[in-house]
Design a protein around this motif. Structure first.
Motif, PDB file in Angstrom:
ATOM      1  N   CYS A 138      -2.127  46.448  16.325  1.00 45.69           N
ATOM      2  CA  CYS A 138      -2.120  46.488  17.787  1.00 45.69           C
ATOM      3  C   CYS A 138      -1.729  45.129  18.361  1.00 45.69           C
ATOM      4  O   CYS A 138      -0.893  45.037  19.271  1.00 45.69           O
ATOM      5  N   GLU A 139      -2.288  44.073  17.805  1.00 43.16           N
ATOM      6  CA  GLU A 139      -1.997  42.718  18.311  1.00 43.16           C
ATOM      7  C   GLU A 139      -0.531  42.360  18.094  1.00 43.16           C
ATOM      8  O   GLU A 139       0.150  41.862  19.001  1.00 43.16           O
ATOM      9  N   LEU A 140      -0.030  42.612  16.880  1.00 42.05           N
ATOM     10  CA  LEU A 140       1.352  42.236  16.576  1.00 42.05           C
ATOM     11  C   LEU A 140       2.347  43.108  17.335  1.00 42.05           C
ATOM     12  O   LEU A 140       3.362  42.609  17.853  1.00 42.05           O
ATOM     13  N   THR A 141       2.082  44.395  17.421  1.00 40.90           N
ATOM     14  CA  THR A 141       2.992  45.287  18.139  1.00 40.90           C
ATOM     15  C   THR A 141       3.059  44.918  19.612  1.00 40.90           C
ATOM     16  O   THR A 141       4.136  44.902  20.218  1.00 40.90           O
ATOM     17  N   SER A 142       1.915  44.605  20.188  1.00 40.02           N
ATOM     18  CA  SER A 142       1.888  44.194  21.592  1.00 40.02           C
ATOM     19  C   SER A 142       2.749  42.955  21.804  1.00 40.02           C
ATOM     20  O   SER A 142       3.520  42.865  22.772  1.00 40.02           O
ATOM     21  N   ALA A 143       2.637  41.983  20.888  1.00 42.09           N
ATOM     22  CA  ALA A 143       3.416  40.749  21.020  1.00 42.09           C
ATOM     23  C   ALA A 143       4.906  41.002  20.823  1.00 42.09           C
ATOM     24  O   ALA A 143       5.746  40.427  21.536  1.00 42.09           O
ATOM     25  N   VAL A 144       5.257  41.846  19.855  1.00 42.91           N
ATOM     26  CA  VAL A 144       6.663  42.188  19.637  1.00 42.91           C
ATOM     27  C   VAL A 144       7.246  42.824  20.890  1.00 42.91           C
ATOM     28  O   VAL A 144       8.359  42.493  21.332  1.00 42.91           O
ATOM     29  N   LEU A 145       6.504  43.741  21.488  1.00 42.08           N
ATOM     30  CA  LEU A 145       6.995  44.400  22.702  1.00 42.08           C
ATOM     31  C   LEU A 145       7.061  43.422  23.865  1.00 42.08           C
ATOM     32  O   LEU A 145       8.035  43.424  24.631  1.00 42.08           O
TER      33      LEU A 145
END
Length: 265
Positions: A78-85
């Motif tokens: 969740c943390e990494l996907t949020s940052a990628v987006l």
């Protein structure tokens, strides 16, 4: 189905990624009762099992009982996907989590304001009910965490993902170099019977090229995109500590309230 090289040599098969002859690598007990051969491609290094005839039994439970890291993994994803987006796809309007399990990540992402949908071929949706994939839909972004190692036919199965979105963010552990023995790398996970495909960076690059995608890879996280993206921003986004800072700066209104209203109606 596994393609066997003419001559029916039981110790050689064709690589499911590049078609190069794959040599016998070793064998071990899968599900503690099936003696299974593993093969390694002489070209791209991709590793595969023999034809996985045991999969129906392996998926008696969609989530393997040995998967004790599932909660932590969803938090990290969740943390990494949020940052990628936030850094690479700030205008993203729709996304789908393929292989979403019981829907934890979908719910977490919606809590953060990202319009995610649920899609899984084996598991039941418990946490993201009402936000399932709709047949024929396409998305701006697709996630598939810990999915690639489950694919019996990587090219055909990834082709389906690529039709759902031009941008595909996946996780799978890359085979270490030199390749470890079957008893020396936890990711082979023969007791679950679900991990049947193991990738190298070279094999992932070949898959990206096959589908006309650019590839960015950091550790076990890999991003396939139609248009080139910043390697620097991707490296920042996939660093857990930096991702947390990024996500505190870029905040979206949560979808919790609107989701509740929708489900109440």
């Amino acid at each position: 189905m596994t393609r066997v090289i003419p001559g029916a040599n039981p110790f050689q098969e064709l690589c499911k990624v590049c078609g190069t002859p794959s040599d016998f690598f070793g064998e071990t007990d899968v599900l503690r009762k099936y003696r299974v051969k593993y093969f390694r491609c002489a070209g791209c290094g991709f590793m595969q099992t023999e034809t996985p005839y045991w999969l129906e039994e392996a998926y008696t439970y969609a989530i393997a009982t040995q998967d004790v890291g599932i909660m932590r993994r969803n938090r990290v994803n969740c943390e990494l996907t949020s940052a990628v987006l936030n850094l690479l796809f700030p205008t993203m309007l729709s996304a789908v989590d393929f292989g979403a399990g019981h829907g934890m990540l979908v719910r977490l992402m919606r809590d953060r304001g990202f319009n995610f949908s649920w899609f899984d071929l084996h598991a039941t949706n418990h946490y993201a009910c009402g936000f399932e994939y709709q047949e024929g839909s396409t998305y701006d972004f697709l996630t598939a965490f810990e999915v690639l190692e489950h694919l019996a036919d990587p090219v055909a199965d990834l082709s389906k993902l690529m039709t759902l979105s031009e941008n595909v963010f996946v996780s799978t552990c890359v085979v270490p170099q030199p390749a470890p023995g079957l008893s020396d790398w936890w990711y082979f996970a023969p007791t679950t019977g679900q991990h049947i495909a193991f990738y190298t960076t070279d094999s992932l690059r070949l898959l990206a090229a096959r589908f006309g995608r650019h590839l960015l890879s950091v550790g076990s996280y890999h991003l396939f995109t139609k248009d080139p993206k910043s390697d620097l921003l991707y490296r920042l986004a996939t660093n857990f500590r930096i991702a947390g800072i990024v996500n505190r700066v870029y905040r979206r209104p949560s979808l919790i309230e609107t989701d509740l209203q929708q489900m109440t109606r």
